[in-house]
Scaffold this motif. Structure first.
Motif, mmCIF file in Angstrom:
data_model
loop_
_atom_site.group_PDB
_atom_site.id
_atom_site.type_symbol
_atom_site.label_atom_id
_atom_site.label_comp_id
_atom_site.label_asym_id
_atom_site.label_seq_id
_atom_site.Cartn_x
_atom_site.Cartn_y
_atom_site.Cartn_z
ATOM 1 N N TYR A 55 -51.272 3.477 -38.661
ATOM 2 C CA TYR A 55 -52.372 4.387 -38.365
ATOM 3 C C TYR A 55 -51.812 5.685 -37.783
ATOM 4 O O TYR A 55 -50.597 5.824 -37.553
ATOM 5 N N CYS A 56 -52.716 6.653 -37.537
ATOM 6 C CA CYS A 56 -52.345 7.939 -36.941
ATOM 7 C C CYS A 56 -52.638 7.899 -35.444
ATOM 8 O O CYS A 56 -53.729 7.494 -35.032
ATOM 9 N N LYS A 57 -51.674 8.337 -34.665
ATOM 10 C CA LYS A 57 -51.886 8.378 -33.217
ATOM 11 C C LYS A 57 -50.969 9.429 -32.614
ATOM 12 O O LYS A 57 -50.001 9.876 -33.239
ATOM 13 N N ALA A 58 -51.257 9.834 -31.384
ATOM 14 C CA ALA A 58 -50.416 10.753 -30.629
ATOM 15 C C ALA A 58 -50.331 10.265 -29.193
ATOM 16 O O ALA A 58 -51.357 9.939 -28.590
ATOM 17 N N GLU A 59 -49.108 10.199 -28.670
ATOM 18 C CA GLU A 59 -48.870 9.752 -27.298
ATOM 19 C C GLU A 59 -48.355 10.942 -26.488
ATOM 20 O O GLU A 59 -47.214 11.369 -26.661
ATOM 21 N N PRO A 60 -49.178 11.533 -25.617
ATOM 22 C CA PRO A 60 -48.743 12.713 -24.845
ATOM 23 C C PRO A 60 -47.996 12.325 -23.562
ATOM 24 O O PRO A 60 -48.371 11.375 -22.872
ATOM 25 N N TYR A 61 -46.943 13.098 -23.268
ATOM 26 C CA TYR A 61 -46.200 12.941 -22.013
ATOM 27 C C TYR A 61 -45.993 14.325 -21.402
ATOM 28 O O TYR A 61 -46.450 15.337 -21.958
ATOM 29 N N ARG A 62 -45.310 14.375 -20.288
ATOM 30 C CA ARG A 62 -45.205 15.637 -19.544
ATOM 31 C C ARG A 62 -44.515 16.726 -20.354
ATOM 32 O O ARG A 62 -44.966 17.877 -20.362
ATOM 33 N N ASP A 63 -43.432 16.395 -21.038
ATOM 34 C CA ASP A 63 -42.668 17.428 -21.735
ATOM 35 C C ASP A 63 -42.547 17.188 -23.239
ATOM 36 O O ASP A 63 -41.786 17.868 -23.914
ATOM 37 N N HIS A 64 -43.289 16.210 -23.762
ATOM 38 C CA HIS A 64 -43.222 15.982 -25.211
ATOM 39 C C HIS A 64 -44.444 15.163 -25.669
ATOM 40 O O HIS A 64 -45.154 14.574 -24.848
ATOM 41 N N LEU A 80 -42.959 9.167 -38.258
ATOM 42 C CA LEU A 80 -43.102 9.430 -36.830
ATOM 43 C C LEU A 80 -42.881 10.916 -36.601
ATOM 44 O O LEU A 80 -42.113 11.553 -37.338
ATOM 45 N N PHE A 81 -43.543 11.474 -35.614
ATOM 46 C CA PHE A 81 -43.249 12.853 -35.220
ATOM 47 C C PHE A 81 -42.962 12.891 -33.730
ATOM 48 O O PHE A 81 -43.496 12.097 -32.945
ATOM 49 N N TYR A 82 -42.099 13.823 -33.370
ATOM 50 C CA TYR A 82 -41.710 14.021 -31.967
ATOM 51 C C TYR A 82 -41.740 15.522 -31.721
ATOM 52 O O TYR A 82 -41.037 16.290 -32.392
ATOM 53 N N MET A 83 -42.552 15.967 -30.772
ATOM 54 C CA MET A 83 -42.751 17.404 -30.562
ATOM 55 C C MET A 83 -42.518 17.768 -29.111
ATOM 56 O O MET A 83 -43.061 17.153 -28.191
ATOM 57 N N THR A 84 -41.689 18.782 -28.910
ATOM 58 C CA THR A 84 -41.487 19.381 -27.597
ATOM 59 C C THR A 84 -41.959 20.838 -27.673
ATOM 60 O O THR A 84 -42.469 21.274 -28.706
ATOM 61 N N MET A 179 -57.092 12.431 -32.802
ATOM 62 C CA MET A 179 -55.752 12.944 -32.510
ATOM 63 C C MET A 179 -55.778 14.463 -32.301
ATOM 64 O O MET A 179 -55.190 14.982 -31.346
ATOM 65 N N SER A 180 -56.489 15.192 -33.171
ATOM 66 C CA SER A 180 -56.535 16.650 -33.052
ATOM 67 C C SER A 180 -57.324 17.076 -31.811
ATOM 68 O O SER A 180 -56.954 18.044 -31.134
ATOM 69 N N ASP A 181 -58.401 16.356 -31.484
ATOM 70 C CA ASP A 181 -59.151 16.665 -30.263
ATOM 71 C C ASP A 181 -58.296 16.467 -29.031
ATOM 72 O O ASP A 181 -58.347 17.266 -28.077
ATOM 73 N N MET A 182 -57.488 15.414 -29.044
ATOM 74 C CA MET A 182 -56.632 15.139 -27.891
ATOM 75 C C MET A 182 -55.559 16.216 -27.749
ATOM 76 O O MET A 182 -55.318 16.726 -26.644
ATOM 77 N N ILE A 183 -54.905 16.616 -28.839
ATOM 78 C CA ILE A 183 -53.854 17.637 -28.769
ATOM 79 C C ILE A 183 -54.436 18.976 -28.334
ATOM 80 O O ILE A 183 -53.822 19.722 -27.556
ATOM 81 N N ALA A 184 -55.648 19.297 -28.812
ATOM 82 C CA ALA A 184 -56.267 20.571 -28.448
ATOM 83 C C ALA A 184 -56.559 20.665 -26.953
ATOM 84 O O ALA A 184 -56.606 21.767 -26.392
ATOM 85 N N SER A 185 -56.722 19.530 -26.302
ATOM 86 C CA SER A 185 -57.065 19.530 -24.875
ATOM 87 C C SER A 185 -55.852 19.410 -23.965
ATOM 88 O O SER A 185 -56.007 19.358 -22.736
ATOM 89 N N LEU A 186 -54.632 19.369 -24.526
ATOM 90 C CA LEU A 186 -53.441 19.133 -23.714
ATOM 91 C C LEU A 186 -52.921 20.403 -23.068
ATOM 92 O O LEU A 186 -53.093 21.506 -23.585
ATOM 93 N N ASP A 187 -52.202 20.215 -21.945
ATOM 94 C CA ASP A 187 -51.442 21.295 -21.314
ATOM 95 C C ASP A 187 -49.940 21.073 -21.471
ATOM 96 O O ASP A 187 -49.145 21.870 -21.007
ATOM 97 N N ALA A 188 -49.559 19.966 -22.076
ATOM 98 C CA ALA A 188 -48.142 19.635 -22.243
ATOM 99 C C ALA A 188 -47.928 19.202 -23.684
ATOM 100 O O ALA A 188 -48.848 18.696 -24.314
ATOM 101 N N PRO A 189 -46.720 19.422 -24.231
ATOM 102 C CA PRO A 189 -45.491 19.895 -23.596
ATOM 103 C C PRO A 189 -45.518 21.371 -23.212
ATOM 104 O O PRO A 189 -44.675 21.859 -22.476
ATOM 105 N N ALA A 190 -46.469 22.130 -23.733
ATOM 106 C CA ALA A 190 -46.666 23.533 -23.368
ATOM 107 C C ALA A 190 -48.142 23.813 -23.588
ATOM 108 O O ALA A 190 -48.816 23.069 -24.300
ATOM 109 N N PRO A 191 -48.683 24.837 -22.983
ATOM 110 C CA PRO A 191 -50.091 25.156 -23.256
ATOM 111 C C PRO A 191 -50.333 25.300 -24.761
ATOM 112 O O PRO A 191 -49.613 26.030 -25.441
#
Length: 298
Positions: A55-64, A80-84, A179-191
């Motif tokens: 499935y599609c998912k995103a796991e947010p952390y402080r710097d990635h 898999l994707f890994y984004m900093t 997934m897109s709603d969650m990424i749009a609301s993040l402040d990390a790894p960068a605004p």
């Protein structure tokens, strides 16, 4: 490993050798990831996910942010994707992603940040989905038209395959929306500078999900129509069998009656008994046919 840098002059990605410039995007294989896994936090979870991307998912952390993508359309893709804040990395083990990425590079415009690049890749993944769903819709329309004349062979099998595919697509678009709603609301790894674009992508996947819901309703209606046609066909067969049974029931009584062969049955020695029985049989059949037609049973 394939590495790409961003060209500020024309706003495109260019493939480079390792160490040439600041890398914006990397495409690595599963074996390469295992060799360099210690440089990735949470690599144990990533390895488990790489073995079975469902499935599609995103796991947010402080710097990635890391996550999985499974694209269940005409060409199945799992990665898999890994984004900093500096780079985006795709990890896959099938070897089919590299040609697709290469073919999509001309469509990537001004993807100067990792989050914009990930967003554009996801937009390209659903780029032709509306045409794909329209193709499924046309197939369902053809199946509905065919039901009006006769029940095609393997109709229920084809309908079941469409139902499973639509269920898979519905879950896929629902996961992309979350997934897109969650990424749009993040402040990390960068605004997230592309928050508005992520929101628009979320609305796009919601519209695709609504289209899938409509097609799922069509499948349900087709299944009900198929069952109604099947019941009507069975009822017709049962009606024919009932009429045939009713036609021959008096004849069975007649033949059974005169099949007893009692010694004192006068018709046994009558010269015209056999032609008389034939005449009575024909008369009964004709009477029953006229009666059934009058009642619109035949």
């Amino acid at each position: 490993m394939t590495e790409y840098v961003y060209n500020d002059a024309n706003g495109t990605l260019a493939s480079v050798k390792h160490g040439e410039g600041r890398t914006l995007f990397k495409l690595i294989t599963a074996d390469e990831f295992r060799a360099m896994k210690e440089s990735f936090p949470h690599h144990k979870e990533m390895l488990r996910s790489l073995g079975s991307v469902r499935y599609c998912k995103a796991e947010p952390y402080r710097d990635h942010i890391w996550g999985t993508l499974r694209i269940p359309n005409k060409n199945e893709a799992r990665l898999l994707f890994y984004m900093t804040a500096q780079e985006l990395i795709f990890i896959e083990d099938s070897g089919e992603l590299k040609p697709w990425v290469k073919s999509q590079l001309p469509k990537l415009n001004n993807a100067s940040t990792p989050e914009l690049l990930l967003l554009q890749f996801m937009q390209l993944a659903v780029e032709n989905d509306i045409l794909y769903l329209s193709h499924i819709e046309k197939e369902l329309d053809v199946m509905e038209d065919s039901l009006l004349t006769d029940i095609p062979d393997d109709f229920f099998g084809v309908l079941t395959r469409h139902r499973r595919k639509l269920s898979e697509l519905n879950a896929y678009y629902e996961q992309l929306t979350a997934m897109s709603d969650m990424i749009a609301s993040l402040d990390a790894p960068a605004p997230i500078a592309a928050a508005e674009q992520w929101s628009r992508f979320s609305m796009q996947t919601e519209r695709l999900e609504s289209h899938v819901h409509l097609l799922q309703e069509n499948v349900i209606q087709l299944r009900e129509l198929y069952q109604a046609q099947l019941d009507a066909k069975q009822n017709k067969v049962m009606c024919i069998l009932t009429v045939v049974t009713t036609l021959f029931l008096p004849l069975s009584l007649l033949t059974g009656w005169y099949g007893m062969n009692f010694a004192n049955m006068p018709e046994l020695h009558w010269r015209y008994a056999y032609p008389c029985v034939i005449a009575i049989t024909v008369a009964i059949i004709v009477f029953e046919i006229i009666y059934f037609k009058k009642k619109k049973i035949l």
